[in-house]
Design an enzyme around this catalytic site. Sequence first.
Site, PDB file in Angstrom:
ATOM      1  N   LYS A 104       4.394   5.151  -3.337  1.00 30.79           N
ATOM      2  CA  LYS A 104       3.109   4.495  -3.135  1.00 30.79           C
ATOM      3  C   LYS A 104       3.209   3.619  -1.897  1.00 30.79           C
ATOM      4  CE  LYS A 104      -0.179   1.508  -5.596  1.00 30.79           C
ATOM      5  NZ  LYS A 104      -0.378   0.684  -6.804  1.00 30.79           N
ATOM      6  N   HIS A 106       0.852   1.374  -0.697  1.00 33.65           N
ATOM      7  CA  HIS A 106      -0.059   0.223  -0.642  1.00 33.65           C
ATOM      8  C   HIS A 106       0.054  -0.575  -1.943  1.00 33.65           C
ATOM      9  CE1 HIS A 106      -2.251   3.352  -2.823  1.00 33.65           C
ATOM     10  NE2 HIS A 106      -2.907   2.375  -3.412  1.00 33.65           N
TER      11      HIS A 106
END
Length: 226
Positions: A104, A106
Amino acid sequence: MEAYKEEFIEFMVESDVLKFGDFTLKSGRKSPFFMNAGAYVTGSQLMRLGEYYAKAIHENYGDDFDVLFGPAYKGIPIAVVTAIAYSKLYGREIRYCSDRKEAKDHGADKGGFLGSSLKDGDRVVMIEDVTTSGKSMEETVPKVRGAADVTIVGLMVSLNRMEVGLGGKMSALDEIRETYGFEARAIVTMEEVVEHLYNHTCQGKVVIDDTLKAQIDKYYEQYGCK
């Protein structure tokens, strides 16, 4: 055999997790039995599953560890419910951690892991549903050891299929120990499953009769480890 192991064997059958018939495994082997931990879907099933894992981990590895690591995807819920069960049964606050198939990029929890982060000095017990060939460890172990200076105490799976691994000479769990330097254990072995279910009534019927026992024996003549 310990009572919790006998209960777990019947639990796998009752939950339709351990099936008998004709199956083609990911490895290409034709097997008379198959285990699918994805069939644990209800709250009560997951609660019991976590307790069986917690009991097996406590018996095999004791309490000297900090993190339960469950590889994506099936290992994620197993790690979560086992951490809950460990707190309930043994009063220990064990963290859980899992990897992501895709990192991921963010948010506050960006990166390749979810749950607790791994920290230098952590002692980790890894959790999987079942290991047939040990191939999954090729990806998972470098991820865990690359995240921090951790010690992997061991691996716990539901069922030791007791088959030769990738090298074709010893079981997948023994290969893991030899390759990566940590123990690999199971809640139950397939030998214990056959011992308990052969000519034994479960849910009103005999699960492993003489015919199925012969098929299992033949399978192990080809793929079983000594």
